[in-house]
Design an enzyme around this catalytic site. Structure first.
Site, PDB file in Angstrom:
ATOM      1  N   GLY A 176      18.488  12.771  -4.247  1.00 13.78           N
ATOM      2  CA  GLY A 176      19.736  13.505  -4.113  1.00 13.78           C
ATOM      3  C   GLY A 176      19.581  14.901  -4.695  1.00 13.78           C
ATOM      4  O   GLY A 176      19.923  15.907  -4.076  1.00 13.78           O
ATOM      5  N   GLY A 177      19.037  14.928  -5.889  1.00 15.05           N
ATOM      6  CA  GLY A 177      18.838  16.214  -6.540  1.00 15.05           C
ATOM      7  C   GLY A 177      17.737  16.115  -7.563  1.00 15.05           C
ATOM      8  O   GLY A 177      17.354  15.021  -7.978  1.00 15.05           O
ATOM      9  N   MET A 178      17.201  17.263  -7.944  1.00 17.64           N
ATOM     10  CA  MET A 178      16.180  17.324  -8.985  1.00 17.64           C
ATOM     11  C   MET A 178      16.463  18.554  -9.827  1.00 17.64           C
ATOM     12  O   MET A 178      16.579  19.666  -9.291  1.00 17.64           O
ATOM     13  CB  MET A 178      14.778  17.363  -8.354  1.00 17.64           C
ATOM     14  CG  MET A 178      13.646  17.464  -9.381  1.00 17.64           C
ATOM     15  SD  MET A 178      13.599  16.017 -10.477  1.00 17.64           S
ATOM     16  CE  MET A 178      13.056  16.781 -12.008  1.00 17.64           C
ATOM     17  N   GLU A 179      16.536  18.326 -11.138  1.00 22.12           N
ATOM     18  CA  GLU A 179      17.034  19.338 -12.069  1.00 22.12           C
ATOM     19  C   GLU A 179      16.007  20.393 -12.444  1.00 22.12           C
ATOM     20  O   GLU A 179      15.913  20.780 -13.614  1.00 22.12           O
ATOM     21  CB  GLU A 179      17.553  18.630 -13.317  1.00 22.12           C
ATOM     22  CG  GLU A 179      16.476  17.879 -14.153  1.00 22.12           C
ATOM     23  CD  GLU A 179      16.231  16.437 -13.735  1.00 22.12           C
ATOM     24  OE1 GLU A 179      16.443  16.117 -12.556  1.00 22.12           O
ATOM     25  OE2 GLU A 179      15.804  15.631 -14.585  1.00 22.12           O
ATOM     26  N   HIS A 192      25.731  16.668 -11.877  1.00 24.59           N
ATOM     27  CA  HIS A 192      24.649  15.891 -12.488  1.00 24.59           C
ATOM     28  C   HIS A 192      23.419  16.767 -12.752  1.00 24.59           C
ATOM     29  O   HIS A 192      22.912  16.814 -13.877  1.00 24.59           O
ATOM     30  CB  HIS A 192      24.295  14.714 -11.567  1.00 24.59           C
ATOM     31  CG  HIS A 192      23.194  13.852 -12.088  1.00 24.59           C
ATOM     32  ND1 HIS A 192      23.423  12.666 -12.747  1.00 24.59           N
ATOM     33  CD2 HIS A 192      21.855  14.008 -12.069  1.00 24.59           C
ATOM     34  CE1 HIS A 192      22.263  12.140 -13.117  1.00 24.59           C
ATOM     35  NE2 HIS A 192      21.296  12.929 -12.701  1.00 24.59           N
ATOM     36  N   GLU A 193      22.978  17.471 -11.723  1.00 24.46           N
ATOM     37  CA  GLU A 193      21.757  18.278 -11.905  1.00 24.46           C
ATOM     38  C   GLU A 193      21.999  19.408 -12.913  1.00 24.46           C
ATOM     39  O   GLU A 193      21.129  19.736 -13.712  1.00 24.46           O
ATOM     40  CB  GLU A 193      21.248  18.817 -10.571  1.00 24.46           C
ATOM     41  CG  GLU A 193      20.952  17.765  -9.508  1.00 24.46           C
ATOM     42  CD  GLU A 193      20.176  16.543  -9.997  1.00 24.46           C
ATOM     43  OE1 GLU A 193      19.412  16.659 -10.973  1.00 24.46           O
ATOM     44  OE2 GLU A 193      20.355  15.451  -9.422  1.00 24.46           O
ATOM     45  N   TYR A 229      20.781   5.134 -15.877  1.00 28.36           N
ATOM     46  CA  TYR A 229      21.888   6.013 -15.487  1.00 28.36           C
ATOM     47  C   TYR A 229      23.238   5.452 -15.948  1.00 28.36           C
ATOM     48  O   TYR A 229      23.975   6.102 -16.683  1.00 28.36           O
ATOM     49  CB  TYR A 229      21.937   6.150 -13.956  1.00 28.36           C
ATOM     50  CG  TYR A 229      20.863   7.021 -13.366  1.00 28.36           C
ATOM     51  CD1 TYR A 229      19.572   6.539 -13.195  1.00 28.36           C
ATOM     52  CD2 TYR A 229      21.128   8.314 -12.955  1.00 28.36           C
ATOM     53  CE1 TYR A 229      18.582   7.331 -12.631  1.00 28.36           C
ATOM     54  CE2 TYR A 229      20.147   9.119 -12.389  1.00 28.36           C
ATOM     55  CZ  TYR A 229      18.875   8.625 -12.230  1.00 28.36           C
ATOM     56  OH  TYR A 229      17.909   9.415 -11.684  1.00 28.36           O
ATOM     57  N   ASP A 234       8.267   5.779 -11.457  1.00 30.82           N
ATOM     58  CA  ASP A 234       9.183   6.028 -10.343  1.00 30.82           C
ATOM     59  C   ASP A 234      10.100   4.831 -10.119  1.00 30.82           C
ATOM     60  O   ASP A 234      11.153   4.943  -9.514  1.00 30.82           O
ATOM     61  CB  ASP A 234       8.412   6.320  -9.048  1.00 30.82           C
ATOM     62  CG  ASP A 234       7.946   7.771  -9.021  1.00 30.82           C
ATOM     63  OD1 ASP A 234       8.510   8.589  -9.763  1.00 30.82           O
ATOM     64  OD2 ASP A 234       7.005   8.070  -8.266  1.00 30.82           O
ATOM     65  N   GLU A 284      18.751  10.414 -18.168  1.00 30.55           N
ATOM     66  CA  GLU A 284      19.656  10.072 -17.067  1.00 30.55           C
ATOM     67  C   GLU A 284      20.997   9.495 -17.530  1.00 30.55           C
ATOM     68  O   GLU A 284      22.024   9.735 -16.907  1.00 30.55           O
ATOM     69  CB  GLU A 284      18.961   9.132 -16.074  1.00 30.55           C
ATOM     70  CG  GLU A 284      17.709   9.729 -15.414  1.00 30.55           C
ATOM     71  CD  GLU A 284      17.975  11.022 -14.647  1.00 30.55           C
ATOM     72  OE1 GLU A 284      19.134  11.339 -14.339  1.00 30.55           O
ATOM     73  OE2 GLU A 284      16.980  11.745 -14.370  1.00 30.55           O
ATOM     74  N   HIS A 302      21.805  18.214 -16.517  1.00 30.03           N
ATOM     75  CA  HIS A 302      20.433  18.090 -17.031  1.00 30.03           C
ATOM     76  C   HIS A 302      19.979  19.349 -17.778  1.00 30.03           C
ATOM     77  O   HIS A 302      19.025  19.298 -18.550  1.00 30.03           O
ATOM     78  CB  HIS A 302      19.458  17.816 -15.891  1.00 30.03           C
ATOM     79  CG  HIS A 302      19.290  16.370 -15.540  1.00 30.03           C
ATOM     80  ND1 HIS A 302      18.938  15.413 -16.468  1.00 30.03           N
ATOM     81  CD2 HIS A 302      19.397  15.718 -14.353  1.00 30.03           C
ATOM     82  CE1 HIS A 302      18.834  14.231 -15.861  1.00 30.03           C
ATOM     83  NE2 HIS A 302      19.115  14.387 -14.580  1.00 30.03           N
TER      84      HIS A 302
HETATM   85  N1  BES Z   1      15.900  13.539 -12.364  1.00 29.10           N
HETATM   86  C1  BES Z   1      16.513  12.786 -11.341  1.00 29.10           C
HETATM   87  C2  BES Z   1      15.589  12.436 -10.217  1.00 29.10           C
HETATM   88  C3  BES Z   1      14.392  11.620 -10.605  1.00 29.10           C
HETATM   89  C4  BES Z   1      14.379  10.782 -11.711  1.00 29.10           C
HETATM   90  C5  BES Z   1      13.258  11.691  -9.827  1.00 29.10           C
HETATM   91  C6  BES Z   1      13.237  10.062 -12.045  1.00 29.10           C
HETATM   92  C7  BES Z   1      12.126  10.970 -10.150  1.00 29.10           C
HETATM   93  C8  BES Z   1      12.116  10.141 -11.259  1.00 29.10           C
HETATM   94  C9  BES Z   1      17.741  13.494 -10.801  1.00 29.10           C
HETATM   95  O1  BES Z   1      18.456  14.207 -11.748  1.00 29.10           O
HETATM   96  C10 BES Z   1      18.687  12.439 -10.315  1.00 29.10           C
HETATM   97  O2  BES Z   1      19.117  11.668 -11.131  1.00 29.10           O
HETATM   98  N2  BES Z   1      19.000  12.425  -9.047  1.00 29.10           N
HETATM   99  C11 BES Z   1      19.933  11.488  -8.503  1.00 29.10           C
HETATM  100  C12 BES Z   1      21.259  12.164  -8.446  1.00 29.10           C
HETATM  101  C13 BES Z   1      22.429  11.336  -8.734  1.00 29.10           C
HETATM  102  C14 BES Z   1      22.355  10.366  -9.843  1.00 29.10           C
HETATM  103  C15 BES Z   1      23.694  12.174  -8.833  1.00 29.10           C
HETATM  104  C16 BES Z   1      19.462  11.112  -7.123  1.00 29.10           C
HETATM  105  O3  BES Z   1      18.569  11.777  -6.603  1.00 29.10           O
HETATM  106  O4  BES Z   1      19.977  10.168  -6.559  1.00 29.10           O
HETATM  107 ZN    ZN Z   2      19.327  12.851 -13.141  1.00 30.80          ZN
END
Ligand code: BES
Ligand code: ZN
Length: 684
Positions: free
Chosen positions: A305-308, A332-333, A419, A411, A355, A336
């Protein structure tokens, strides 16, 4: 595989081979987790089992990259120069993480400034951790330089041909370094324990704009040659790069959107509240410390969804739905920038520090900007999913602070536990200590540990002084321990009730009992979260008559809203609603965001007919998928245990919509033991 791709691979293989002969090889290492952590470190929680680096001996202080982006060979090539902090007086080796990198040369800077070759050994590849690169540096050089080239299959990069972009004229490339993919495009100490500043000189074809998790200049000339600096120290998983036909439009003086030209206006409108989000978070937790905050809208193949990435969050285009209903992802991002980027978990097993804190802060931003009704709905959706997910999880993975050796692939650590149980714990603390007091505590925590990487134990020490002992009698250490180290959700967890979901539950129940849909005056005002809850509460399967009725009224099949699609299509598949198959195929081919598509693949592979469809769609979608998504889909297909099916999916149950027994009403609050009729929640 196309001919040119075969050539590229062959060329890379030759290069990799050349690199191998140039340096000594170690025998195949034992499986990664067999490497025992030093006894003391193992219990301190600071040891990172997902990196070969030995930062207690020597640590990278600064990284200078000089890289060329080559879309024809799908490679990055150039040098990484490290300024080193030799910490252990005995140390004479620098150990770096790499994966699928061709190491061409390693040099150390001598006293007089001349660069001299250094002996190095590239170990055989471990499937999870990659290849350990050991550099002998008897002189303990202040600077060491590695010349290298990435593989076209680098797990942390995705390369898209021009045809796969919106504009169809310029190719696209982007990185996704978290959790341990940075090592596939830069040799480094790939552990969040190590923080360093970085700079980069990057070349690309002249028509391509390049951005990094650094000081992107909104007015930068597009000329194929770009310079970056990241003066704040960051951990390796926040290294990021993207290249393509990217243009910038501002949201405020310090924030804006980078996107392909055709997408930028829609994204600016959807994310118009970004500046308000920054200001809201600053009011709660102190100044935003990274100067600019921009968003990069990626192609739909972005696996998350997103990466910070600092200063430049990478964002899926699937949240641009036209009504801002999914912008909690931006919250969310952005969050972070405090929880994660400023105060960082020192290893993936403490991922909840990133998270969980971020999900809590995200919810506070949503509450402040859009009201408690929306933030409550989001908590309920997340916690219902958590309740379902936890049921099938080994108990040792249900603890917030995961014990050493338990988390194999970081991963896979992306569960709802870090979360949503994490956010729940902080909400519990907020309730017990009082919001005002807890806000002061969190702000102090972000200040105290700013630009540091910490473990759960360090957080607990700080909380002991600044919460437990400061406000005695409110929360016990035993309660802390239960939340942090025990499975499940503790009994005293706060309850969230959503009034609006009560309406949704009544509407669903009424329809299941009478085939009467709620009046449009009610549903016309529903936002994404209410539709999500409406669908999540449905029985395992519906009849074709029921599904058609919903489709006629709400046009779920073909919905442009991925959050709705990811709930509707699995229901359609389980119910044998084959009318949806063309739309399902189109959805799975267009979107690569794992969370959105995996539930539908999982539903498909449950029957032989569905599995055939899944394989067929995957074969066509695969060239456009990111390596992370490809791996997830491959796994689901490989592990499928389909039951025989006459059609595309199991026959719908022989029930008539008018006589179907109403489902027991699902409470709008989270159910501790989950609901056996619900499908497993989506992987993030
Ligand atoms: N940092 C994460 C993405 C991530 C975490 C990638 C661990 C690889 C390993 C990012 O901030 C995230 O939590 N993305 C979520 C967004 C959501 C919770 C709003 C996503 O991509 O679903
Ligand atoms: Zn996150």
């Amino acid at each position: 595989m196309t001919f040119s791709r075969t050539l590229r691979l062959a060329a890379f293989a030759a290069l990799a081979l050349a690199a191998v002969v140039a340096c000594k090889r170690e025998p195949t290492p034992p499986p990664s987790t067999a490497t025992p952590p030093p006894a003391a470190a193992a219990t301190s929680g600071d040891y990172d089992e997902h990196s070969y680096a030995e930062p207690d001996k020597v640590a990278i202080d600064d990284l200078a990259l000089a890289l060329a982006i080559d879309f024809d060979t799908r490679t990055l090539a150039g040098t990484a120069t490290y300024t080193l902090d030799w910490r252990d007086p005995e140390a004479m080796e620098l150990v770096l993480d790499t994966r699928d990198l061709a190491i061409e040369r390693v040099e150390g800077e001598a006293e007089g400034g001349a660069w001299q070759p250094l002996q190095h050994t590239l170990a055989a590849r471990d499937a999870l951790l990659g290849s350990k690169l050991t550099i002998a540096a008897p002189e303990r050089n202040a600077r060491i330089r590695v010349s290298y080239r990435t593989s076209p299959e680098a797990s942390g990069l995705q390369w898209l041909d021009a045809a796969m972009t919106q504009g169809k004229a310029t190719p696209f490339m982007f990185s996704q370094s978290q959790a341990i993919h940075a090592r596939s495009w830069v040799p480094l100490q790939d552990t969040p324990r190590v923080r360093y500043t970085y700079s980069a000189e990057v070349t690309a074809p002249a028509e391509v704009m390049v951005l990094m998790s650094a000081d992107n200049d909104p007015a930068a000339a597009r000329d194929g040659s770009y310079s970056f600096r990241m003066p704040q120290k960051i951990p390796s998983y926040l290294m990021a790069i993207a290249a393509g036909d990217l243009v910038f439009k501002p949201i405020s003086a310090r924030s804006g959107v980078w996107a392909e030209p055709a997408a930028v206006d829609g994204a600016v409108a959807e994310f118009a509240d970004t500046e308000k989000m920054i200001a809201t978070t600053e009011a709660l937790y102190g100044p935003y410390r990274w100067e600019r905050y921009d968003l990069l809208l990626l192609p739909p193949s972005f696996p998350f969804g997103g990466m910070e990435n600092p200063r430049l969050s990478f964002i899926t285009p699937t949240v641009v739905v036209g009504d801002k209903s999914l912008v909690s992802l931006i919250a969310h991002e952005l969050a972070h920038s405090w929880s994660g980027n400023l105060v960082t978990n020192s290893s993936a097993k403490d991922g909840w520090l990133n998270e969980g804190f971020t999900s809590y802060v995200e919810n506070r931003i949503v509450e402040a900007l859009y009201g408690k009704e929306l933030s409550d709905m989001e908590y309920v959706i997340a916690r219902n999913a958590l309740a379902t997910e936890i049921k099938d999880m080994p108990p040792e993975l249900q603890a917030l602070a995961v014990r050493p050796g338990v988390m194999k692939d970081p991963d896979e650590g992306l569960s709802g536990v870090s979360y949503d149980k994490g956010a729940w714990f902080l909400q519990f603390l907020e309730e017990r200590f009082g919001r005002a007091e807890f806000d002061v505590f969190l702000r102090g925590y972000f200040d105290h540990f700013a630009f540091q990487s910490i473990s759960t134990a360090t957080f607990v020490d700080y909380a002991r002084t600044h919460l437990l002992e400061k406000y005695p009698g409110k929360v016990t250490m035993a309660e802390f321990d239960t939340w942090l180290y025990e499975p499940g959700i503790p009994a005293g967890a706060p309850k969230v009730l959503s009034r609006r979901f009560g309406v949704v539950d009544t509407a669903r129940l009424g329809w299941l009992g009478s085939a009467q849909l709620p009046p449009p005056v009610i549903t016309d005002a529903w936002v994404t979260q209410e539709w999500v809850h409406f669908l999540e509460g449905m029985p395992e399967t519906l009849t074709t008559v029921q599904l058609s009725q919903l489709d006629t009224s709400y046009a779920f099949t073909g919905t442009p809203n991925g959050e709705i699609a990811m709930r509707w299509y699995p229901l359609a598949v389980r119910s044998g609603y084959v009318q949806a198959n063309p739309a399902i195929a189109a959805f799975l081919q267009k979107i690569g965001r794992r969370k959105l598509i995996m539930p539908t693949y999982e539903a498909l592979v449950a029957t032989e007919g569905g599995l055939a469809l899944a394989k067929d769609v995957f074969a066509r979608a695969r060239p456009g998928y990111h390596p992370i998504t490809t791996a997830s889909v491959e796994k689901v297909i490989a592990e499928a245990k389909p039951v025989a099916s006459s059609g595309m999916a199991p026959a719908p149950p022989a029930i008539d919509a008018t006589v179907v027994a109403p489902e027991p009403e699902r409470p709008a609050m989270p159910v501790a033991d989950g609901d056996p009729t619900r499908p497993a929640p989506a992987k993030r």
